[in-house]
Design a protein around this motif. Structure first.
Motif, mmCIF file in Angstrom:
data_model
loop_
_atom_site.group_PDB
_atom_site.id
_atom_site.type_symbol
_atom_site.label_atom_id
_atom_site.label_comp_id
_atom_site.label_asym_id
_atom_site.label_seq_id
_atom_site.Cartn_x
_atom_site.Cartn_y
_atom_site.Cartn_z
ATOM 1 N N LYS A 159 0.823 -1.206 0.000
ATOM 2 C CA LYS A 159 0.000 0.000 0.000
ATOM 3 C C LYS A 159 0.859 1.260 0.000
ATOM 4 N N ALA A 178 3.920 5.589 -5.761
ATOM 5 C CA ALA A 178 3.895 5.558 -7.228
ATOM 6 C C ALA A 178 2.820 6.491 -7.775
ATOM 7 N N LEU A 179 1.626 6.480 -7.158
ATOM 8 C CA LEU A 179 0.548 7.360 -7.601
ATOM 9 C C LEU A 179 0.915 8.824 -7.411
ATOM 10 N N LYS A 180 1.565 9.123 -6.305
ATOM 11 C CA LYS A 180 1.977 10.495 -6.028
ATOM 12 C C LYS A 180 2.977 10.978 -7.064
ATOM 13 N N ARG A 221 2.526 14.372 -14.275
ATOM 14 C CA ARG A 221 1.497 14.898 -15.162
ATOM 15 C C ARG A 221 1.379 16.411 -15.043
ATOM 16 N N LEU A 272 2.398 1.671 -3.476
ATOM 17 C CA LEU A 272 1.385 2.126 -4.427
ATOM 18 C C LEU A 272 1.089 3.605 -4.249
ATOM 19 N N ALA A 273 0.996 4.042 -2.999
ATOM 20 C CA ALA A 273 0.722 5.456 -2.732
ATOM 21 C C ALA A 273 1.853 6.335 -3.242
ATOM 22 N N ALA A 293 3.317 9.803 -10.142
ATOM 23 C CA ALA A 293 2.651 9.909 -11.447
ATOM 24 C C ALA A 293 1.884 11.218 -11.554
ATOM 25 N N ARG A 294 1.191 11.616 -10.500
ATOM 26 C CA ARG A 294 0.443 12.870 -10.509
ATOM 27 C C ARG A 294 1.377 14.064 -10.639
ATOM 28 N N THR A 295 2.519 13.974 -9.980
ATOM 29 C CA THR A 295 3.493 15.070 -10.041
ATOM 30 C C THR A 295 4.039 15.224 -11.457
#
Length: 211
Positions: free
Chosen positions: A195, A201-203, A209, A198-199, A205-207
């Motif tokens: 978890k 990696a998502l952070k 973008r 994953l958190a 990816a958003r940065t």
């Protein structure tokens, strides 16, 4: 008058102020001084008076200032001292007085502990030294305080060590003994790790973008 005992007679009955400080008067303070009922100021400091403070000191009902400091007075402070309703300046420091400081409205109105300093066997308010059941106080040896501090530190570290041992074996000892608990613990740890990854990696990816 140096080196001689102080003697009073009835001709002083109307005196309102006596200052005999910084002499070498010795012996006990004459009881007759308590008959000077009009006396407002009495300073016998820095002499060599010994014995007790006169028990009838409370007869000096008009007394405003009393300084008996820097003598060799001993015994307890008379209870009658607390009845001096006009007393606003008191100094009993640096004698050999002992026992509990009398309770009374007037003495309680003089909360300055320096009034009594230099009398290690005095106790009670306004001093921080508490009286024992017999009304006396015995000062502690500084070595005793050092020993107490050392004992407190020793038991503090012992309790920390015991707490660590109990906590460590309470958790890991159980995992070692209970096979099913051990598997459950590592599964839970893996889930938490996944978890977190994953958190992150998502952070990231958003940065990217946003850039």
């Amino acid at each position: 008058m140096r080196g001689r005992e102080l003697q009073l007679n009835t001709s002083l009955a109307y005196v309102k102020s006596i200052d005999l400080s910084s002499n070498r008067f010795e012996g006990e303070i004459p009881q007759e001084i308590c008959s000077l009922v009009l006396l407002r100021n009495l300073n016998l400091s820095m002499n060599q008076f010994s014995g007790n403070i006169p028990s009838k000191i409370g007869n000096l009902s008009q007394l405003d200032t009393l300084d008996l400091s820097l003598n060799h007075l001993s015994g307890q402070i008379p209870q009658s001292l607390s009845s001096l309703t006009f007393l606003s300046n008191l100094n009993l420091s640096y004698n050999n007085l002992s026992g509990e400081i009398p309770l009374g409205n007037q003495l309680q109105a003089l909360p300055d502990s320096s009034i009594y300093e230099g009398n290690p066997f005095l106790c009670g308010l306004p001093l921080s030294t508490k009286c024992s059941e017999d009304g006396n106080s015995t000062p502690k040896d500084p070595k005793d305080n050092d020993n107490e501090d050392g004992n407190e530190k020793f038991w503090f570290y012992v309790s920390m060590a015991l707490g660590f041992i109990v906590g460590f074996w309470g958790v890991f000892g159980t995992l070692i003994v209970k096979k099913s608990w051990r598997y459950a613990y590592f599964r839970w740890f893996d889930d938490i790790k996944d978890k977190v990854m994953l958190a992150i990696a998502l952070k990231m990816a958003r940065t990217q973008r946003k850039l």
